[in-house]
Design an enzyme around this catalytic site. Sequence first.
Site, PDB file in Angstrom:
ATOM      1  N   GLU A  67      22.311  32.996  27.644  1.00  0.00           N
ATOM      2  CA  GLU A  67      23.490  32.331  28.161  1.00  0.00           C
ATOM      3  C   GLU A  67      23.148  31.033  28.429  1.00  0.00           C
ATOM      4  OE1 GLU A  67      27.692  32.562  30.504  1.00  0.00           O
ATOM      5  OE2 GLU A  67      26.014  33.758  31.637  1.00  0.00           O
ATOM      6  N   ARG A 120      50.262  23.156  21.929  1.00  0.00           N
ATOM      7  CA  ARG A 120      49.917  22.041  20.844  1.00  0.00           C
ATOM      8  C   ARG A 120      48.571  22.284  20.342  1.00  0.00           C
ATOM      9  NH1 ARG A 120      52.610  18.771  24.367  1.00  0.00           N
ATOM     10  NH2 ARG A 120      54.880  18.307  23.747  1.00  0.00           N
ATOM     11  N   ASP A 130      38.219  42.317  36.557  1.00  0.00           N
ATOM     12  CA  ASP A 130      37.793  42.394  37.947  1.00  0.00           C
ATOM     13  C   ASP A 130      39.355  42.065  38.627  1.00  0.00           C
ATOM     14  OD1 ASP A 130      37.743  39.726  37.535  1.00  0.00           O
ATOM     15  OD2 ASP A 130      35.910  39.415  38.820  1.00  0.00           O
ATOM     16  N   ILE A 174      40.265  39.259  39.031  1.00  0.00           N
ATOM     17  CA  ILE A 174      40.127  37.670  39.606  1.00  0.00           C
ATOM     18  C   ILE A 174      39.843  36.583  38.220  1.00  0.00           C
ATOM     19  CG2 ILE A 174      38.531  36.503  41.120  1.00  0.00           C
ATOM     20  CD1 ILE A 174      37.682  39.331  42.352  1.00  0.00           C
ATOM     21  N   ASP A 204      29.647  40.603  33.837  1.00  0.00           N
ATOM     22  CA  ASP A 204      29.001  39.143  34.354  1.00  0.00           C
ATOM     23  C   ASP A 204      28.604  39.352  35.719  1.00  0.00           C
ATOM     24  OD1 ASP A 204      28.473  36.484  34.134  1.00  0.00           O
ATOM     25  OD2 ASP A 204      30.426  35.759  34.588  1.00  0.00           O
ATOM     26  N   LEU A 220      34.081  29.839  40.253  1.00  0.00           N
ATOM     27  CA  LEU A 220      33.706  31.242  40.212  1.00  0.00           C
ATOM     28  C   LEU A 220      32.287  31.162  39.567  1.00  0.00           C
ATOM     29  CD1 LEU A 220      37.061  33.066  38.564  1.00  0.00           C
ATOM     30  CD2 LEU A 220      35.779  33.824  40.755  1.00  0.00           C
TER      31      LEU A 220
END
Length: 389
Positions: free
Chosen positions: A132, A230, A251, A253, A277, A307
């Site tokens: 990642e 748009r 979750d 959240i 995650d 987050l």
Amino acid sequence: MRTLWTNAALYLPDGRREQGRLLVDETGRIEAAGGAELTASGPVRQIDAEGLTMLPGFVDVHMHGGNGYNVMDARYESLDGISRFHAAHGTTAFLATTNTSTGERIREALRCAAAAVERGVGGAELAGIHLEGPFLDVVRRGAQRKEDVRPPTPEEIDQFLEAGGGHIRLVTLAPELPGGLEAVRRFRGRGVTVSAGHSDATYAQMEAAVEAGVTHTTHHFNGMRPLHHREPGLAGAGLLLSELTTELIADGIHVHPAVVRLLFAVKSPGRVCMITDAVGCCGLPDGDYGHVRMTGGQVYLKDGETLAGSSLTMLQALRNVLAFTGLPLEAVLPSLTSVPARQVGLDGRKGTLEAGKDADFLLVDDELRLVATYVRGREVYRREEPAAE
């Protein structure tokens, strides 16, 4: 010796068997799966699972840690600890997911994870690596450090692939970056699934990315250009482009329950890939952990606004999706099993309870509480029963 499991409510690709049977060979592979008609010749050990439900094991393709351990620790002990913790919450296979960092630190984590894939770990199977970053858009970097985010170069891609030792199965990148589409093609040429994430891509840019080989989105709706009437952006592309399978952190959240319901309704469970995650503080009490703070199970940077991963487990994700969508268990299961396995090339041996596949399964009770976890036919977790008074 071969093992014949009997009398479980068994979830197979074609539906539920009330008196299900699963025959596992000496190597930990499924020899046969079916209903009461299934019999086994020759020596066999029988285990009666009456009163329990047998589910295919969960495959988590996006997970950073748990129980105080992190993939970026670059230690075998951490990866083993992560595998044992998440096995106790329904995961039977996972990808060790790296964070954006310096090149050397990422390569160190990749080398450690690759070695652990080959050595094996004690809980859920470490089935590969998810890279990642660091090829992310600074505008949508989320909790990733601004100083470490950068465009891709062929040289650094090749360095990461070499450090991963052929075990990188998934990469998250922002395809709109300079060199982004070439990076997509370079990773795809090495058999790596490419996911668009931490990206400010427009809808048109995502169409080009899909044409180049992107087939996945990372934690959909999070870390991406949002849907606008748009400019649909990456969020809209994930909903509309059939080539894309969308990750989801359920979750309650990261994504509102109503939007979870929307995603399942628009994409269908066959194009939703449940992930956790999860980060290192998953499973620990609330408190400060390095650069993050967990309060009520919610993990943020210490600014209190950004987050920084989740404290979710796959089993809780299943319970949440059932509650948020109202869908039946058999409709939701693929999003935690066969879909993630398919997306990262593990579907030849993971994701469903079928002959020839690994005997990765869960035993749960009527309330979807985990009783035991099996990986390749071996018990790696069992719930402790309260002592008799």
